[in-house]
Design a protein around this motif. Sequence first.
Motif, PDB file in Angstrom:
ATOM      1  N   MET A 236       0.844  -1.205   0.000  1.00  0.00           N
ATOM      2  CA  MET A 236       0.000   0.000   0.000  1.00  0.00           C
ATOM      3  C   MET A 236       0.877   1.253   0.000  1.00  0.00           C
ATOM      4  N   LEU A 237       0.431   2.238  -0.720  1.00  0.00           N
ATOM      5  CA  LEU A 237       1.131   3.519  -0.804  1.00  0.00           C
ATOM      6  C   LEU A 237       0.554   4.481   0.230  1.00  0.00           C
ATOM      7  N   THR A 238       1.437   5.079   1.020  1.00  0.00           N
ATOM      8  CA  THR A 238       1.040   6.110   1.971  1.00  0.00           C
ATOM      9  C   THR A 238       1.674   7.429   1.554  1.00  0.00           C
ATOM     10  N   ILE A 239       0.867   8.459   1.450  1.00  0.00           N
ATOM     11  CA  ILE A 239       1.374   9.807   1.188  1.00  0.00           C
ATOM     12  C   ILE A 239       1.391  10.560   2.504  1.00  0.00           C
ATOM     13  N   HIS A 240       2.563  10.946   2.950  1.00  0.00           N
ATOM     14  CA  HIS A 240       2.701  11.777   4.142  1.00  0.00           C
ATOM     15  C   HIS A 240       2.550  13.226   3.684  1.00  0.00           C
ATOM     16  N   HIS A 241       1.391  13.771   3.957  1.00  0.00           N
ATOM     17  CA  HIS A 241       1.025  15.073   3.405  1.00  0.00           C
ATOM     18  C   HIS A 241       1.157  16.188   4.439  1.00  0.00           C
ATOM     19  N   LEU A 242       2.072  17.100   4.172  1.00  0.00           N
ATOM     20  CA  LEU A 242       2.186  18.319   4.960  1.00  0.00           C
ATOM     21  C   LEU A 242       1.257  19.350   4.346  1.00  0.00           C
ATOM     22  N   GLY A 243       0.381  19.927   5.141  1.00  0.00           N
ATOM     23  CA  GLY A 243      -0.596  20.870   4.618  1.00  0.00           C
ATOM     24  C   GLY A 243       0.023  22.021   3.850  1.00  0.00           C
ATOM     25  N   ILE A 244      -0.593  22.357   2.722  1.00  0.00           N
ATOM     26  CA  ILE A 244      -0.175  23.460   1.849  1.00  0.00           C
ATOM     27  C   ILE A 244       1.315  23.340   1.540  1.00  0.00           C
ATOM     28  N   SER A 245       1.660  22.266   0.883  1.00  0.00           N
ATOM     29  CA  SER A 245       3.063  22.014   0.566  1.00  0.00           C
ATOM     30  C   SER A 245       3.178  21.272  -0.756  1.00  0.00           C
ATOM     31  N   GLN A 246       4.415  20.969  -1.116  1.00  0.00           N
ATOM     32  CA  GLN A 246       4.664  20.287  -2.378  1.00  0.00           C
ATOM     33  C   GLN A 246       4.111  18.861  -2.404  1.00  0.00           C
ATOM     34  N   SER A 247       3.701  18.343  -1.265  1.00  0.00           N
ATOM     35  CA  SER A 247       3.084  17.016  -1.278  1.00  0.00           C
ATOM     36  C   SER A 247       1.715  17.038  -1.953  1.00  0.00           C
ATOM     37  N   ASP A 248       1.151  18.245  -2.189  1.00  0.00           N
ATOM     38  CA  ASP A 248      -0.070  18.359  -2.995  1.00  0.00           C
ATOM     39  C   ASP A 248       0.119  17.678  -4.345  1.00  0.00           C
TER      40      ASP A 248
ATOM     41  N   ARG B 137      -9.370  20.471 -13.998  1.00  0.00           N
ATOM     42  CA  ARG B 137      -9.250  19.025 -14.113  1.00  0.00           C
ATOM     43  C   ARG B 137      -9.896  18.337 -12.911  1.00  0.00           C
ATOM     44  N   PRO B 138     -10.728  17.340 -13.125  1.00  0.00           N
ATOM     45  CA  PRO B 138     -11.387  16.660 -12.003  1.00  0.00           C
ATOM     46  C   PRO B 138     -10.408  16.122 -10.969  1.00  0.00           C
ATOM     47  N   ALA B 139      -9.281  15.558 -11.421  1.00  0.00           N
ATOM     48  CA  ALA B 139      -8.303  14.999 -10.474  1.00  0.00           C
ATOM     49  C   ALA B 139      -7.664  16.097  -9.637  1.00  0.00           C
ATOM     50  N   PHE B 140      -7.452  17.268 -10.221  1.00  0.00           N
ATOM     51  CA  PHE B 140      -6.907  18.405  -9.465  1.00  0.00           C
ATOM     52  C   PHE B 140      -7.888  18.807  -8.369  1.00  0.00           C
ATOM     53  N   LYS B 141      -9.159  18.881  -8.721  1.00  0.00           N
ATOM     54  CA  LYS B 141     -10.177  19.261  -7.742  1.00  0.00           C
ATOM     55  C   LYS B 141     -10.266  18.234  -6.612  1.00  0.00           C
ATOM     56  N   ARG B 142     -10.206  16.965  -6.967  1.00  0.00           N
ATOM     57  CA  ARG B 142     -10.258  15.929  -5.931  1.00  0.00           C
ATOM     58  C   ARG B 142      -9.055  16.017  -5.004  1.00  0.00           C
ATOM     59  N   ALA B 143      -7.880  16.229  -5.584  1.00  0.00           N
ATOM     60  CA  ALA B 143      -6.657  16.306  -4.781  1.00  0.00           C
ATOM     61  C   ALA B 143      -6.708  17.473  -3.812  1.00  0.00           C
ATOM     62  N   LEU B 144      -7.209  18.608  -4.278  1.00  0.00           N
ATOM     63  CA  LEU B 144      -7.307  19.781  -3.413  1.00  0.00           C
ATOM     64  C   LEU B 144      -8.297  19.532  -2.283  1.00  0.00           C
ATOM     65  N   ALA B 145      -9.408  18.898  -2.609  1.00  0.00           N
ATOM     66  CA  ALA B 145     -10.427  18.623  -1.592  1.00  0.00           C
ATOM     67  C   ALA B 145      -9.927  17.655  -0.532  1.00  0.00           C
ATOM     68  N   VAL B 146      -9.096  16.706  -0.952  1.00  0.00           N
ATOM     69  CA  VAL B 146      -8.552  15.719  -0.022  1.00  0.00           C
ATOM     70  C   VAL B 146      -7.396  16.293   0.787  1.00  0.00           C
ATOM     71  N   GLY B 147      -6.472  16.962   0.105  1.00  0.00           N
ATOM     72  CA  GLY B 147      -5.247  17.405   0.767  1.00  0.00           C
ATOM     73  C   GLY B 147      -5.384  18.690   1.556  1.00  0.00           C
ATOM     74  N   ASP B 148      -6.050  19.677   0.959  1.00  0.00           N
ATOM     75  CA  ASP B 148      -6.180  20.986   1.615  1.00  0.00           C
ATOM     76  C   ASP B 148      -7.589  21.524   1.436  1.00  0.00           C
TER      77      ASP B 148
END
Length: 212
Positions: A1-13, A193-204
């Motif tokens: 499984m892939l885990t993304i360690h996401h720091l808010g408002i960062s390049q991990s977006d 782009r739908p994927a961009f919108k989903r990523a933003l909603a999930v990450g930030d």
Amino acid sequence: MLTIHHLGISQSDRIIWLCEELGIDYVLQKYDRDPATGAAPAVYKALTPFGTAPVIAHDALVLGESGAIIEYIIHRLGGGRLALPPSDAAYPDYLFWLHFANSSLMSALMVEMIIPAIEPANPDIAEALRGRGNRAFALVEQRLSEAPYFAGDEFTAADIIMAFPLTTMRLFVPREIAAYPKLKAYLAKIAGRPAFKRALAVGDPGLKPVID
């Protein structure tokens, strides 16, 4: 499984967005910035030797650095999608922008963050440093007047890695882009782009895309 360690408002977006574009399942581990300093918390810095975002974990592997993570996910998990093969005529353009994003553009913007501290005593140096960012944005505008995407006719990982310094990074280093109409149109297209919108909603969630 892939885990993304996401720091808010960062390049991990970028990594969340990449996985959304590729349809790759992932677990999101979110970390908040220190409210006083804006820095990553100690637990995040401890994930990799250099201690910066983004970071992923895939089985026993822990990997940092945007470019390395993007290449890893594309070629190990994404079947090569969103990359161009060496045989493609646009491959040199793909490579250039994939590396320009952090090697030149992000580094120029990071330098701009310290310009106010050095400008009073060293105005000539400050102006020279500011010029690097100006040249980078001019080059971006030129490229987007030649092609719809950075690698040419198709959307690739080069667009994903380039988006952060052109959008969210401007929260940290404000830059007016009215003089770059091709860039403004490109960012509006990317933000749709739908994927961009989903990523933003999930990450930030709640963060408005910086596209104007």
